[in-house]
Design an enzyme around this catalytic site. Sequence first.
Site, PDB file in Angstrom:
ATOM      1  N   PRO A 201      -4.508   0.774  18.492  1.00 33.34           N
ATOM      2  CG  PRO A 201      -6.421  -0.442  18.046  1.00 33.34           C
ATOM      3  CD  PRO A 201      -5.914   0.110  19.240  1.00 33.34           C
TER       4      PRO A 201
ATOM      5  CE1 TYR B   4      -0.419   3.056   7.574  1.00 30.21           C
ATOM      6  CE2 TYR B   4      -1.513   4.282   9.161  1.00 30.21           C
ATOM      7  CZ  TYR B   4      -1.610   3.110   8.539  1.00 30.21           C
ATOM      8  OH  TYR B   4      -2.560   2.106   8.378  1.00 30.21           O
TER       9      TYR B   4
ATOM     10  CE1 TYR C  34      -5.563   4.206   8.638  1.00 29.85           C
ATOM     11  CE2 TYR C  34      -6.278   3.931  10.999  1.00 29.85           C
ATOM     12  CZ  TYR C  34      -5.450   3.534   9.893  1.00 29.85           C
ATOM     13  OH  TYR C  34      -4.307   2.519   9.990  1.00 29.85           O
TER      14      TYR C  34
ATOM     15  CG  HIS D 200      -2.165  -0.752   1.221  1.00 29.70           C
ATOM     16  ND1 HIS D 200      -3.209  -0.764   1.713  1.00 29.70           N
ATOM     17  CD2 HIS D 200      -2.148  -2.045   0.509  1.00 29.70           C
ATOM     18  CE1 HIS D 200      -4.293  -1.675   1.233  1.00 29.70           C
ATOM     19  NE2 HIS D 200      -3.652  -2.488   0.711  1.00 29.70           N
TER      20      HIS D 200
ATOM     21  CE  LYS E  69       3.548   3.506  13.450  1.00 27.56           C
ATOM     22  NZ  LYS E  69       3.554   2.829  11.999  1.00 27.56           N
TER      23      LYS E  69
HETATM   24  P1  FAS Z   1       1.190 -11.227  22.088  1.00 27.45           P
HETATM   25  O1  FAS Z   1       0.274 -10.877  23.431  1.00 27.45           O
HETATM   26  O2  FAS Z   1       0.645 -11.441  20.707  1.00 27.45           O
HETATM   27  O3  FAS Z   1       1.754 -12.725  22.419  1.00 27.45           O
HETATM   28  C1  FAS Z   1       2.164 -12.842  23.861  1.00 27.45           C
HETATM   29  C2  FAS Z   1       2.132 -14.635  23.965  1.00 27.45           C
HETATM   30  O4  FAS Z   1       2.546 -14.828  25.360  1.00 27.45           O
HETATM   31  C3  FAS Z   1       0.825 -15.048  23.620  1.00 27.45           C
HETATM   32  O5  FAS Z   1       0.890 -16.197  22.705  1.00 27.45           O
HETATM   33  C4  FAS Z   1       0.364 -15.578  25.148  1.00 27.45           C
HETATM   34  O6  FAS Z   1      -0.505 -16.639  25.087  1.00 27.45           O
HETATM   35  C5  FAS Z   1       1.739 -15.883  25.679  1.00 27.45           C
HETATM   36  N1  FAS Z   1       1.664 -15.783  27.229  1.00 27.45           N
HETATM   37  C6  FAS Z   1       1.099 -14.727  28.060  1.00 27.45           C
HETATM   38  N2  FAS Z   1       1.334 -14.911  29.429  1.00 27.45           N
HETATM   39  C7  FAS Z   1       2.252 -16.179  29.311  1.00 27.45           C
HETATM   40  C8  FAS Z   1       2.985 -16.968  30.453  1.00 27.45           C
HETATM   41  N3  FAS Z   1       2.639 -16.564  31.953  1.00 27.45           N
HETATM   42  N4  FAS Z   1       3.443 -17.845  30.051  1.00 27.45           N
HETATM   43  C9  FAS Z   1       3.915 -18.303  28.657  1.00 27.45           C
HETATM   44  N5  FAS Z   1       3.032 -17.810  27.659  1.00 27.45           N
HETATM   45  C10 FAS Z   1       2.412 -16.712  27.978  1.00 27.45           C
HETATM   46  N6  FAS Z   1      -1.854  -4.227  16.551  1.00 27.45           N
HETATM   47  C11 FAS Z   1      -1.734  -3.346  15.441  1.00 27.45           C
HETATM   48  O7  FAS Z   1      -0.941  -2.957  14.808  1.00 27.45           O
HETATM   49  N7  FAS Z   1      -2.979  -3.522  14.747  1.00 27.45           N
HETATM   50  C12 FAS Z   1      -4.462  -4.100  15.253  1.00 27.45           C
HETATM   51  O8  FAS Z   1      -5.259  -4.045  14.633  1.00 27.45           O
HETATM   52  C13 FAS Z   1      -4.109  -4.643  16.475  1.00 27.45           C
HETATM   53  N8  FAS Z   1      -5.338  -5.341  17.001  1.00 27.45           N
HETATM   54  C14 FAS Z   1      -5.483  -6.044  18.259  1.00 27.45           C
HETATM   55  C15 FAS Z   1      -6.464  -6.525  18.834  1.00 27.45           C
HETATM   56  C16 FAS Z   1      -6.356  -7.220  19.849  1.00 27.45           C
HETATM   57  C17 FAS Z   1      -7.685  -7.690  20.568  1.00 27.45           C
HETATM   58  C18 FAS Z   1      -5.072  -7.218  20.834  1.00 27.45           C
HETATM   59  C19 FAS Z   1      -5.093  -7.898  22.189  1.00 27.45           C
HETATM   60  C20 FAS Z   1      -3.854  -6.358  20.154  1.00 27.45           C
HETATM   61  C21 FAS Z   1      -4.100  -6.143  18.978  1.00 27.45           C
HETATM   62  N9  FAS Z   1      -3.088  -5.534  18.171  1.00 27.45           N
HETATM   63  C22 FAS Z   1      -3.107  -4.965  17.330  1.00 27.45           C
HETATM   64  C23 FAS Z   1      -1.626  -5.697  19.087  1.00 27.45           C
HETATM   65  C24 FAS Z   1      -1.184  -6.701  18.648  1.00 27.45           C
HETATM   66  O9  FAS Z   1      -1.042  -7.113  17.515  1.00 27.45           O
HETATM   67  C25 FAS Z   1       0.249  -6.810  19.552  1.00 27.45           C
HETATM   68  O10 FAS Z   1       0.881  -5.593  19.147  1.00 27.45           O
HETATM   69  C26 FAS Z   1       1.088  -8.224  19.239  1.00 27.45           C
HETATM   70  O11 FAS Z   1       0.509  -9.310  19.297  1.00 27.45           O
HETATM   71  C27 FAS Z   1       2.187  -7.970  20.011  1.00 27.45           C
HETATM   72  O12 FAS Z   1       3.023  -9.496  19.888  1.00 27.45           O
HETATM   73  P2  FAS Z   1       3.648  -9.740  21.088  1.00 27.45           P
HETATM   74  O13 FAS Z   1       4.371  -8.820  21.929  1.00 27.45           O
HETATM   75  O14 FAS Z   1       4.138 -11.104  20.665  1.00 27.45           O
HETATM   76  O15 FAS Z   1       2.317 -10.319  22.414  1.00 27.45           O
HETATM   77  C1  PHB Z   2      -6.399  -4.212  10.809  1.00 28.04           C
HETATM   78  O1  PHB Z   2      -6.499  -4.274   9.446  1.00 28.04           O
HETATM   79  O2  PHB Z   2      -6.419  -4.783  11.573  1.00 28.04           O
HETATM   80  C2  PHB Z   2      -5.834  -2.650  11.109  1.00 28.04           C
HETATM   81  C3  PHB Z   2      -5.230  -1.895  10.060  1.00 28.04           C
HETATM   82  C4  PHB Z   2      -4.850  -0.517  10.523  1.00 28.04           C
HETATM   83  C5  PHB Z   2      -4.865  -0.249  11.928  1.00 28.04           C
HETATM   84  C6  PHB Z   2      -5.455  -0.976  12.703  1.00 28.04           C
HETATM   85  C7  PHB Z   2      -5.874  -2.230  12.488  1.00 28.04           C
HETATM   86  O3  PHB Z   2      -4.578   1.026  12.337  1.00 28.04           O
END
Ligand code: FAS
Ligand code: PHB
Length: 389
Positions: free
Chosen positions: A292, A384, A200, A72, A296
């Site tokens: 989100p 961005y 957005y 993109h 980032k």
């Molecule tokens: P994660 O949370 O992905 O991974 C952590 C891992 O550690 C998990 O698998 C968990 O099961 C494990 N864990 C936890 N406690 C533990 C323990 N005590 N022992 C062993 N394992 C354990 N980011 C965006 O940029 N765009 C988005 O649209 C977006 N949407 C999101 C929606 C939701 C609902 C959430 C919660 C986050 C979202 N994020 C988004 C942010 C997300 O993408 C995170 O930044 C990303 O998953 C970060 O990755 P990790 O740091 O690996 O953490």
């Molecule tokens: C998504 O596609 O999940 C998405 C894209 C951009 C954002 C947040 C979420 O800023």
Amino acid sequence: MRTQVAIIGAGPAGLLLSQLLMKSGIETIVLERRSREYVLSRIRAGVIESGAVDLLDKAGVGDRLHREGHVHDGCNLAYDQQMLRIDFKSLCGDHVVVYGQTEITRDLYDAQDALGANIIHGVDDVEIIGADTDSPYVTFKHDGQDKRIDCDFVAGCDGFHGVSRQTIPDSVRSEFEKIYPFGWLGVLSETPPVNDELIYASGPRGFALASMRSPVLSRHYIQVPLNEKVENWSDDAFWDEYRKRLPQSAAEALVTGPSIEKSIAPLRSFVSEPMKWGRLFLCGDAAHIVPPTGAKGLNLAASDVFYLWRAMSAHYNDKDGALIDRYGEDALARVWQAMRFSWWMTRLMHLFPDDPAFDQRIPAVEFAHLQNSETARRNLAENYVGLPY
Ligand code: FAS
Ligand code: PHB
């Protein structure tokens, strides 16, 4: 058991760090609370910075992303039905790739399998002991048995609700948090995106985001009150509200369909300092959370992993500990820049109905400035697509 780096968490941060360390000849063991199937069932991020793409290439997991991801060169802001395209390519010569976090996690698992990685799923009661000594170890339960891993270093990649951050004493830790008075209701549908680039949208009914995963898989979000419940939203109710918040051209192009995933995520800005304590290093959501809006979260996990992989490679392969000592400073410098941008984008695009009238007036002025100033648009574009590592 013994290893060089014990990694807590098999999300994108933990798996990417393990992959990069193993490719640099450094031993790892990854401990994951959930099953592989559960980890792979999570629907999260969708926009990948080019810096994160480069890092995934270095890890040897970029092939499918390049085949199936979509480059993109811009995105769109819609403010009260006025559309403004932010042209990344002309403003800063960069781009992002749209490719789901779920697919990145799948690619990382496949690559880790190919390297014979030791990833232990279904662990409980993980504890990090002696992180402030020269001989840390991790204890945990697995299949009803007490286990221990002695290691040189521990990487806390266990997300916001993990144990790693809590291992750092309260007297050492400083936390910075802002809770936003709303959440995002997200829907995934097997329908074509309303637009070929993200939109957005902000308007009197609130924020909406039109995103996608592929030409036949779309991701949609609307701002909802903090106490909203996902069960209150039928598909029809979601599509009806979503259509009202989109600019007219997108609303007319909207193809609705059954939701295959529907969830509400709260929004917060959060940073925990330091990201290094003794031989414990925090990566990704374990150390910080961004709203989100700026896409980032996943991308910051990638840059944290880059700094930690670079530091550990220098320690083990070049006998140089300088980068290990300054990991926290290096990672936090980029984290805070992304924190600022994500907070700014969130304030720009969302309704804050309880704010003073002056504060509620500013977003329209910001938008007018973006329309009139290439410099303002370039600043948005540079943040961005991701600031340099
Ligand atoms: P994660 O949370 O992905 O991974 C952590 C891992 O550690 C998990 O698998 C968990 O099961 C494990 N864990 C936890 N406690 C533990 C323990 N005590 N022992 C062993 N394992 C354990 N980011 C965006 O940029 N765009 C988005 O649209 C977006 N949407 C999101 C929606 C939701 C609902 C959430 C919660 C986050 C979202 N994020 C988004 C942010 C997300 O993408 C995170 O930044 C990303 O998953 C970060 O990755 P990790 O740091 O690996 O953490
Ligand atoms: C998504 O596609 O999940 C998405 C894209 C951009 C954002 C947040 C979420 O800023």
